[in-house]
Scaffold this active site. Structure first.
Site: not given
Length: 787
Positions: A534, A298, A300
């Site tokens: 996250d 991911d 970000t």
């Protein structure tokens, strides 16, 4: 409920419920009890068999032949110590990893550990929070809860006051609160969680392979052991000698250290990763690490550092009054959420809440919508979200947004709408909000490592494809310029989707639902998929991936479903994480070949002795000496050695293809040495000494082949075993203790010659069955033995 919603529980009420045991006490997922550890390491089938054989030797044989009984003590003690080390590491990190729970007590908001929640606590919710207990909603601000982990339904569920919620679900949008009605083991998901995440080794493919070995060997040991016992009773001069010969064969057939070495390798892997602040929540994850060949990242929070900076707010309207109105609307939207995400937080830092803006209707941000909005009294309805989602190509500012995103910036659109019901495509654009993302400085080197190791990288993000492409290009990701817009993917055609995923690297505008599809599609192609994330939008994909890796600062739900948590958010830990898995699998396969070679040469020798009515060629003390120097001690160090070999399928057949022919070669060489010495008129002790010399040299050569590559410490280890064996022959005390004699040099020369021929045969088998890995291996400072 009204009173609770206002002030929460009082101190007296909390103390009362704690005293009654109405507390959210549940077992932590990462470890088992001391008694369970002791039982698992002491009460084993092999320990029971070895103990019974030891008792027979103590009754009918000589005590020197009972040295093998120390294996029970050594195996049990080492296994218990190593697993206790792993338990302490896991428990310590598990406490750190616990996401605190926000509750209201005595009228004030506070954070407490999950295990301190009591029945009736008022729990506050925001996006990313995992529901730890069951309860009833008392407040809802656009609250949406994902219950797919419980029900399988992918769509978030809107929750209003009075609705029931279950533990195991998590918040995807909005805010709210609920009162805990069931805690601890009474909660809906508690029992499922304990079963699904119990500490153990039994569910791994590696462990299953070792268990199959044990099962096969048990089937062979029983009949062959009975045959050997019968033959020794007929051959031996007295009952004690017959028992000694039979025990020597049966003990050698048992790979008593194989299970121990597997457990040690797993436990040490946990400790090593724990020192790097990596929490392994499920022990078999150590093994999965070695099999990973696709890593989905991911953007970000993984490739980019947490937090953003507001670069500019670019007006899109000509009205001179618009800029101030636009700025106020932006500030009002950004200050609506109690727990803003990094994007909104960056805006709030520059624009505090304006006076006179009162929201009458709100729509919280969610990863699926990619926008949020609110209607303000007397100010109209406004939305803030991804520019390429809210705007159409004909809309003013769409081209500017695309150009800015292509440089790696994050671009949001702010606009007015007539209604908040599905505003996409009907937005009156007022401004572009431009934010800067910070690339992690270590990301490029980490991505380069995975490329060198043959692990394919897939960058998956909910951001604009151009923005994701710019970040990937800056990091030197192959194929980074050719980003795929996930909105164009054929979700209803799994084969086509799998093909696109295999041939492309960067994907933008990926929804949480699509992340799950991506993982499934890659797995359908035979890939072992690891997923990092996250945010709450990563939860479902992390759950479905073969290995979920969460950031320590991520949402509670994300950390709860991941098998591994990077506690310090250190992206550079990932190579160490993957390397540790490869270390475990490669080394267990290495030592398995040694242990099973011993088993098969013992089986063949026992068959030869049983069928032809011959004496077994050595005693238990001889077996103890040779096994300790060629298998036991070396295997202990090799199981913990550095290794970068990538795991390959077919663990069981690959080990058997090597161990079976090696065992046959060793057995024939030993049997031949024993018969030739006996034919030349040697005494039984001299014949056994000739057999022991051959057994040591041949199995030592097997160790030499297995110990590759020849780093300095491996050469030292292998050389030390020769020195120790030579000393056992040269020193009178040890020579007498192990019943060895060197009275006839001719027998010793013949034994050495037979050993050389057998070593050549072992080498040929090794080259055919297991080609040498020619990839360079470096002894890096981090690649140290862990004892």
């Amino acid at each position: 409920m009204e009173q609770l919603a206002d002030r929460g529980l009082t101190t007296a009420e909390i103390a009362e419920r704690t005293a009654r045991g109405q507390v959210n006490e549940v077992s932590r997922r990462s470890s088992r009890s001391l008694s369970a550890i002791v039982r698992a390491n002491v009460l084993t089938l092999f320990n029971a068999v070895i103990a019974a054989l030891w008792v027979l030797i103590m009754i009918f044989g000589q005590w020197q032949d009972g040295l093998f009984g120390l294996v029970i003590v050594a195996n049990s003690a080492i296994g218990i110590v190593q697993e206790l080390r792993a338990k302490r590491t896991l428990d310590r990190l598990a406490v750190v990893n616990e996401a605190p729970v926000r509750v209201r007590r005595n009228g004030a908001e506070t954070e407490i550990p999950p295990r301190k929640v009591v029945l009736g606590d008022l729990i506050l919710l925001c996006p990313g929070d995992r529901l730890l207990v069951d309860g009833e909603i008392t407040g809802s601000g656009g609250l949406e809860i994902d219950e797919s982990l419980l029900t399988g339904e992918a769509d978030p569920v809107h929750k209003a006051v009075g609705d029931q919620v279950l533990s195991g679900s998590f918040v995807v949008a909005g805010t709210g609160s609920y009162v805990a009605t069931k805690v601890g083991d009474d909660a809906y998901a508690a029992k499922l969680a304990q079963e699904a995440s119990a500490f153990g080794l039994a569910h791994s493919e590696l462990r299953a392979g070792v268990t199959r070995f044990i099962k096969y060997i048990t089937w062979l040991v029983v009949p062959i052991g009975m045959l050997l016992t019968w033959s020794q009773l007929n051959k031996a001069e007295d009952f004690g000698q017959a028992v000694t010969g039979a025990v020597a064969g049966i003990v050698t057939m048992i790979p008593e250290g194989l299970v121990l070495m597997t457990s040690i390798a797993f436990a040490v892997g946990v400790v090593r990763l724990g020192r790097r602040r990596c929490l392994v929540q499920e022990l078999p994850a150590i093994e999965i690490l070695a099999r990973v060949d696709v890593l989905c990242l991911d953007k970000t929070g993984t490739l980019t550092a947490g937090g953003m900076n507001l670069a500019e707010v670019r007006s899109l309207a000509d009205d001179p009054l618009t800029p101030s109105l636009t700025t106020e609307a932006l500030a009002a939207l950004a200050n609506l959420e109690e727990t803003p995400n990094p994007t909104v937080q960056a805006i709030r830092v520059a624009h505090p809440a304006p006076p006179g803006w009162r929201a009458t209707t709100t729509v919280p941000f969610s990863s699926a919508r990619k926008w949020s909005g609110a209607e303000f009294a007397g100010k109209g309805a406004w939305v803030l979200g991804a520019a390429d989602v809210l705007l159409t190509p004909e809309t003013p500012g769409y081209g500017q947004a695309a150009d800015l995103a292509a440089t790696g910036l994050r671009v949001l659109a702010l606009g007015r709408v007539a209604t908040l019901n599905d505003p996409v495509g009907s937005v009156e654009p007022r401004a572009l909000v431009v934010l800067e993302q910070r690339i992690r400085p270590e990301a490029a080197d980490t991505l380069r490592y995975f490329a060198e190791q043959g692990v394919a990288i897939k960058i998956i993000s909910g951001d604009n494809p151009e923005s994701v492409s710019a970040i990937a290009t800056a990091l030197g990701v192959p194929g980074g310029r050719d980003a795929v817009d996930a909105r164009t993917l054929p979700e209803d055609d799994p084969d086509k989707l799998s093909e696109i995923l295999d041939t492309n690297t960067v994907f933008g505008r990926v929804t949480p639902h699509q992340k799950r599809l991506f993982v499934s599609a890659l797995q359908s192609r035979g890939h072992t998929v690891a997923m990092t994330g996250d945010g709450v939008n990563d939860v479902l994909a992390l759950k479905d991936a073969d290995l979920g890796v969460a950031m320590g600062s991520g949402s509670g739900a994300t950390r709860a479903v991941a098998q591994i948590v990077l506690m310090d958010d250190d992206f550079t830990s990932l190579p160490s994480v993957v390397g540790e898995g490869r270390r475990v699998l490669a080394n267990i396969e290495r030592v398995s070949s040694l242990f099973l070679t011993k088993t098969f040469y013992a089986l063949v020798l026992s068959l030869l002795a049983g069928i032809f009515g011959l004496a077994f060629p050595f005693t238990p003390r001889h077996s103890t000496l040779v096994n300790a120097l060629t298998i036991g001690v070396p295997a202990f160090f090799l199981a913990l050695a550095p290794s970068s070999e990538r795991a390959k399928p077919g663990f069981v057949p690959r080990v058997l293809r090597l161990a079976i022919p090696w065992g046959v070669v060793c057995a024939l060489a030993v049997h031949l040495s024993y018969l030739l010495a006996e034919t030349r008129g040697a005494t039984p002790e001299e014949s056994r000494t000739a057999a022991v010399i051959t057994l040591f040299l041949v199995t030592w050569w097997a160790l030499v082949l297995i110990a590759r590559p020849y780093l300095w410490w491996r050469v030292t280890l292998v050389g030390a075993m020769v020195v120790l064996f030579a000393l056992s022959l040269a020193v009178p005390f040890t020579r007498e203790f192990f019943a060895l004699t060197l009275s006839d040099p001719a027998d010793d020369v013949v034994s050495i010659a037979i050993s050389v021929v057998a070593a050549l045969a072992l080498t040929i088998v090794f080259r055919v069955m297991r080609p040498v890995d020619k990839s360079p291996v470096q002894d890096r400072p981090t690649d140290t033995l862990e004892v």
